[in-house]
Scaffold this motif. Structure first.
Motif, short mmCIF file in Angstrom:
data_model
loop_
_atom_site.label_atom_id
_atom_site.label_comp_id
_atom_site.label_asym_id
_atom_site.label_seq_id
_atom_site.Cartn_x
_atom_site.Cartn_y
_atom_site.Cartn_z
N ARG A 246 48.50 40.72 36.52
CA ARG A 246 48.27 41.94 35.73
C ARG A 246 46.81 42.34 35.57
O ARG A 246 46.52 43.44 35.12
CB ARG A 246 48.89 41.78 34.33
CG ARG A 246 50.39 41.51 34.32
CD ARG A 246 51.16 42.56 35.08
NE ARG A 246 51.02 43.89 34.47
CZ ARG A 246 51.46 45.01 35.02
NH1 ARG A 246 52.00 44.99 36.22
NH2 ARG A 246 51.31 46.17 34.39
N ALA A 247 45.87 41.46 35.92
CA ALA A 247 44.46 41.74 35.68
C ALA A 247 43.79 42.36 36.91
O ALA A 247 44.00 41.89 38.04
CB ALA A 247 43.73 40.47 35.28
N ASN A 248 42.98 43.38 36.69
CA ASN A 248 42.21 43.97 37.78
C ASN A 248 41.09 43.04 38.24
O ASN A 248 40.79 42.96 39.44
CB ASN A 248 41.60 45.30 37.32
CG ASN A 248 42.64 46.36 37.10
OD1 ASN A 248 43.69 46.36 37.74
ND2 ASN A 248 42.38 47.28 36.18
N LYS A 249 40.46 42.33 37.30
CA LYS A 249 39.37 41.41 37.63
C LYS A 249 39.68 40.07 37.00
O LYS A 249 39.93 39.98 35.79
CB LYS A 249 38.05 41.96 37.10
CG LYS A 249 36.81 41.16 37.54
CD LYS A 249 35.54 41.80 36.98
CE LYS A 249 34.27 41.12 37.47
NZ LYS A 249 34.00 41.36 38.89
N LYS A 250 39.67 39.02 37.82
CA LYS A 250 39.97 37.67 37.34
C LYS A 250 38.69 36.84 37.33
O LYS A 250 38.08 36.63 38.38
CB LYS A 250 41.00 37.00 38.26
CG LYS A 250 42.43 37.44 37.99
CD LYS A 250 42.78 38.79 38.60
CE LYS A 250 42.92 38.73 40.11
NZ LYS A 250 43.44 40.01 40.67
N VAL A 251 38.30 36.41 36.13
CA VAL A 251 37.06 35.66 35.96
C VAL A 251 37.40 34.28 35.40
O VAL A 251 38.02 34.16 34.34
CB VAL A 251 36.09 36.39 34.99
CG1 VAL A 251 34.82 35.58 34.81
CG2 VAL A 251 35.78 37.79 35.51
N VAL A 252 36.98 33.24 36.11
CA VAL A 252 37.22 31.87 35.65
C VAL A 252 35.94 31.34 35.01
O VAL A 252 34.86 31.40 35.61
CB VAL A 252 37.65 30.95 36.82
CG1 VAL A 252 37.84 29.51 36.33
CG2 VAL A 252 38.94 31.46 37.43
N VAL A 253 36.05 30.83 33.79
CA VAL A 253 34.89 30.35 33.03
C VAL A 253 35.02 28.85 32.82
O VAL A 253 36.04 28.36 32.37
CB VAL A 253 34.76 31.10 31.68
CG1 VAL A 253 34.49 32.57 31.93
CG2 VAL A 253 36.02 30.96 30.83
N PHE A 254 33.94 28.10 33.16
CA PHE A 254 34.02 26.65 33.07
C PHE A 254 32.64 26.03 33.18
O PHE A 254 31.75 26.58 33.84
CB PHE A 254 34.92 26.09 34.19
CG PHE A 254 34.44 26.42 35.58
CD1 PHE A 254 33.75 25.48 36.33
CD2 PHE A 254 34.67 27.68 36.12
CE1 PHE A 254 33.30 25.79 37.61
CE2 PHE A 254 34.22 27.99 37.40
CZ PHE A 254 33.54 27.05 38.15
N ASP A 255 32.45 24.89 32.54
CA ASP A 255 31.21 24.14 32.72
C ASP A 255 31.39 23.18 33.90
O ASP A 255 32.50 22.98 34.40
CB ASP A 255 30.82 23.39 31.44
CG ASP A 255 31.83 22.32 31.07
OD1 ASP A 255 31.89 21.29 31.77
OD2 ASP A 255 32.59 22.50 30.09
N HIS A 256 30.30 22.59 34.34
CA HIS A 256 30.32 21.82 35.60
C HIS A 256 31.17 20.56 35.53
O HIS A 256 31.54 20.01 36.58
CB HIS A 256 28.89 21.44 36.01
CG HIS A 256 28.25 20.42 35.12
ND1 HIS A 256 27.59 20.75 33.96
CD2 HIS A 256 28.18 19.06 35.24
CE1 HIS A 256 27.14 19.63 33.40
NE2 HIS A 256 27.47 18.61 34.15
#
Length: 252
Positions: free
Chosen positions: A198-208
């Motif tokens: 459903r998302a136009n832009k998929k952003v994955v957020v994470f630390d190393h």
């Protein structure tokens, strides 16, 4: 001292003393007892502390829990930087989705004073953070509550997500490598798959620390993601492999 600076101070005190007390902290920081209690509740939502009468203690009851707490303490600055960058991606009029997880909680903190955006989430801590702001539209996803990820899950959650068209979905993860994103359970996988649809832009957020850490279930490949936002300590081999798959990478 703002809320983020107070929480960083609390984390430092917890590292030193293993326990903190509301009245003492309120006096030292010249704020109300209620302000300190809210800060401690936020740390409890992130599984860093256990609330006790009059204060909180650092979660060090088992080796696994100690490791989780230590990572949360160590990655505070990195998650703050990731959150600030992600908040900058959100424009007035956007409809965005915040997944569960401590990094998305930090993004919610960045949005506390924003207006004219819609925020969807199945995370209870994120609902609590944003519920006081009547200048944005907060939409809570229904479902069965699970205390460990502090969120609502199940078929009802996924069906509700599919009613919306989302401009940006910020996905929180515990595992990622060159093959893609992984999850420890099927409920979390199902929510993420609904968001990818459903998302136009998929952003994955994470630390190393999440890189090359394996989990039970594959969610998607890196080609299904538009952007990875991580810190400057991210593994270079992983970043190279991700770039070859056409993913935009941002290190903050």
């Amino acid at each position: 001292m703002n809320s983020r600076e107070r929480r960083n101070f609390l984390l430092q005190e917890l590292q030193k003393a293993k326990a903190v007390y509301v009245r003492e902290l309120a006096q030292r920081l010249a704020v109300s007892d209620m302000t300190i209690r809210r800060d401690l509740h936020r740390l409890a939502d992130m599984n860093i502390v256990t609330l006790v009468h009059g204060g909180a203690v650092l979660n060090e009851g088992t080796a696994a829990l100690a490791n989780v707490s230590a990572r949360s303490l160590r990655m505070t600055k990195e998650k703050n930087a990731i959150a600030e960058f992600c908040a900058g991606l959100i424009k007035e009029g956007n409809a965005i989705y915040l997944d569960t997880g401590s990094t998305n909680i930090e993004i919610a903190e960045e949005l506390k004073n924003r207006q004219n955006i819609a925020v969807l989430s199945h995370s209870l801590p994120i609902h609590n953070i944003l519920s006081a702001n009547d200048k944005l539209q907060l939409i809570a996803m229904p479902g069965f509550y699970r205390s460990s990820p502090h969120g609502f899950f199940g078929d009802l959650t996924c069906r509700m997500i599919k009613n919306f068209r989302i401009d940006i979905a910020f996905l929180g993860i515990c595992s990622i490598d060159a093959s893609g994103i992984m999850s420890p359970d099927f409920d979390d996988q199902a929510v993420k798959l609904a968001l990818l649809e459903r998302a136009n832009k998929k952003v994955v957020v994470f630390d190393h620390t999440k890189i090359n850490h394996l989990s039970f279930i594959q969610v998607c490949t890196l080609k299904d993601i538009d952007m990875l936002v991580t810190d400057k300590q991210a593994d270079k081999d992983f970043l190279t492999a991700a770039q070859k798959q056409g993913v935009e990478i941002v290190q903050v």
